[in-house]
Design a protein around this motif. Structure first.
Motif, short mmCIF file in Angstrom:
data_model
loop_
_atom_site.label_atom_id
_atom_site.label_comp_id
_atom_site.label_asym_id
_atom_site.label_seq_id
_atom_site.Cartn_x
_atom_site.Cartn_y
_atom_site.Cartn_z
N ASN A 172 0.80 -1.23 0.00
CA ASN A 172 0.00 0.00 0.00
C ASN A 172 0.83 1.28 0.00
OD1 ASN A 172 -2.17 -1.75 0.23
ND2 ASN A 172 -2.28 -1.54 2.44
N ILE A 173 2.07 1.22 -0.42
CA ILE A 173 2.92 2.40 -0.49
C ILE A 173 3.73 2.34 -1.78
CG2 ILE A 173 3.14 2.84 2.00
CD1 ILE A 173 5.66 1.21 2.03
N PRO A 174 4.17 3.48 -2.30
CA PRO A 174 4.98 3.46 -3.52
C PRO A 174 6.33 2.80 -3.29
CG PRO A 174 4.19 5.69 -2.99
CD PRO A 174 3.94 4.84 -1.80
N ASP A 175 6.97 2.40 -4.38
CA ASP A 175 8.32 1.87 -4.27
C ASP A 175 9.27 2.94 -3.74
OD1 ASP A 175 7.35 -0.44 -5.31
OD2 ASP A 175 8.27 -0.22 -7.29
N PRO A 176 10.20 2.58 -2.90
CA PRO A 176 11.15 3.58 -2.38
C PRO A 176 12.13 4.03 -3.47
CG PRO A 176 11.76 1.40 -1.60
CD PRO A 176 10.45 1.25 -2.32
N GLU A 177 12.24 5.33 -3.67
CA GLU A 177 13.23 5.85 -4.61
C GLU A 177 14.62 5.91 -3.98
OE1 GLU A 177 9.38 8.13 -5.67
OE2 GLU A 177 10.42 7.50 -3.86
N LEU A 178 14.67 6.02 -2.66
CA LEU A 178 15.95 6.14 -1.96
C LEU A 178 15.89 5.33 -0.67
CD1 LEU A 178 18.74 7.47 -1.36
CD2 LEU A 178 17.49 9.37 -0.31
N VAL A 179 16.99 4.61 -0.41
CA VAL A 179 17.17 3.92 0.86
C VAL A 179 18.49 4.39 1.46
CG1 VAL A 179 17.63 1.71 2.01
CG2 VAL A 179 15.81 1.88 0.30
N VAL A 180 18.43 4.91 2.67
CA VAL A 180 19.64 5.28 3.41
C VAL A 180 19.97 4.14 4.36
CG1 VAL A 180 20.70 6.95 4.96
CG2 VAL A 180 19.08 7.73 3.23
N LYS A 181 21.12 3.52 4.13
CA LYS A 181 21.54 2.37 4.95
C LYS A 181 22.53 2.84 6.00
CE LYS A 181 24.66 -0.42 3.49
NZ LYS A 181 25.62 -0.30 4.64
N PHE A 182 22.26 2.47 7.23
CA PHE A 182 23.13 2.84 8.35
C PHE A 182 23.89 1.59 8.81
CE2 PHE A 182 19.41 5.62 8.51
CZ PHE A 182 20.00 6.87 8.53
N GLY A 183 25.22 1.68 8.81
CA GLY A 183 26.01 0.56 9.30
C GLY A 183 27.02 0.08 8.29
#
Length: 291
Positions: free
Chosen positions: A232-243
């Protein structure tokens, strides 16, 4: 010769006494200087951080409090809110949906809540929070309370314009992938990744077994439709990965074929400038989408 030795001995004694007197004087001076230094350091450290950077504070000390003056915390939150809005407008492009992937042990709720509120303040509509162990999803009420608290601290009383819609797995209504009128936060776990693909596949198999569908109707488009309805949400255009882990750790594998990944060293003590830098890098990247 004896007279010369006597004079030299007396000269050495005088030098020793002078040296002792000088040492004692310097010792007293250094102790006094250290005391004043520590007093000044303590004064600086005890000065409330919220007063730093507000030139009106000195005027208030000199002229007394103004009955019509706004509280300093309100000025601070107003400045933070204005800066976020200004930075959001200055970005070349803003992701509609951003994922926050925590690839570290012992996640920090206040730090992630800060990032979520900053994302909302710059104009991002959907924020997904994910960790490989599902800690945030198991404690989503705690995360929500922390987000509300940080929202009040960072955005102030006018933060209602950034009111958050908090979605939990399996309880959200279908939104047809339309950009929400208010920021939406979703907490994800590995069950929302590969496991969701397994559930959809099982659902299709049962529908064929019950003769609700023909096996000829099952294709990639149908699988894609069912998976998107479940999120029920759009595809993520950006993912910020921590670690430090160079892996997506099972984050929505079906939905990230066009997602830009940007890594930050840690989510602990992450600053607004760190997030803004990641958004600026995303805005500057060129995505060539094939057919």
């Amino acid at each position: 010769m004896a007279l010369m030795y006597s004079l030299l001995w007396r000269l050495l004694l005088i030098l020793v006494h002078v040296n002792r007197a000088l040492f004692s004087w310097l010792h007293v001076r250094i102790q006094s200087w250290k005391g004043r230094l520590w007093e000044r350091a303590a004064t600086v450290l005890l000065l409330p951080i919220s007063l730093v950077g507000f030139p009106d504070f000195q005027n208030n000390l000199n002229h007394g409090p103004d009955a019509n003056a706004k509280p300093i915390t309100e000025k601070r939150t107003g400045g933070c809110r204005s800066r976020c809005l200004s930075d959001g407008k200055s970005l070349k492009k803003i992701p509609v949906h951003i994922g926050l992937l925590v690839a570290e042990e012992e996640p920090s709720y206040p730090d992630i809540a800060n990032v979520v509120v900053w994302c909302m303040a710059v104009g991002i509509s959907y924020v997904s929070v994910y960790d490989n162990h599902g800690v945030f999803q198991k404690n989503n009420s705690r995360l929500l309370e922390e987000i509300k608290r940080q929202q009040q601290d960072l955005l102030g009383v006018d933060g209602s314009m950034h009111s958050v819609e908090f979605l939990s797995s399996g309880s959200d209504q279908h939104q047809h992938n339309v950009v929400s009128c208010r920021p939406t936060v979703r907490v994800l776990s590995p069950d929302d990744g590969k496991q969701s693909i397994v559930h959809v596949a099982q659902q299709l198999c049962r529908s064929v077994e019950n003769k609700e569908r023909s096996f000829k109707d099952i294709n990639v488009s149908m699988l894609d439709l069912l998976l998107r309805e479940s999120k029920n949400i759009p595809d993520p255009e950006l993912v910020v990965k921590f670690g430090p882990v160079n892996s997506t750790l099972g984050f929505l594998p079906w939905h990230i074929r066009l997602t830009e990944f940007i890594s930050l060293p840690s989510h602990r003590n992450v600053s607004y400038e760190d997030l803004l830098g990641a958004l600026q890098r995303y805005g500057a990247c060129q995505q060539r989408l094939g057919q």
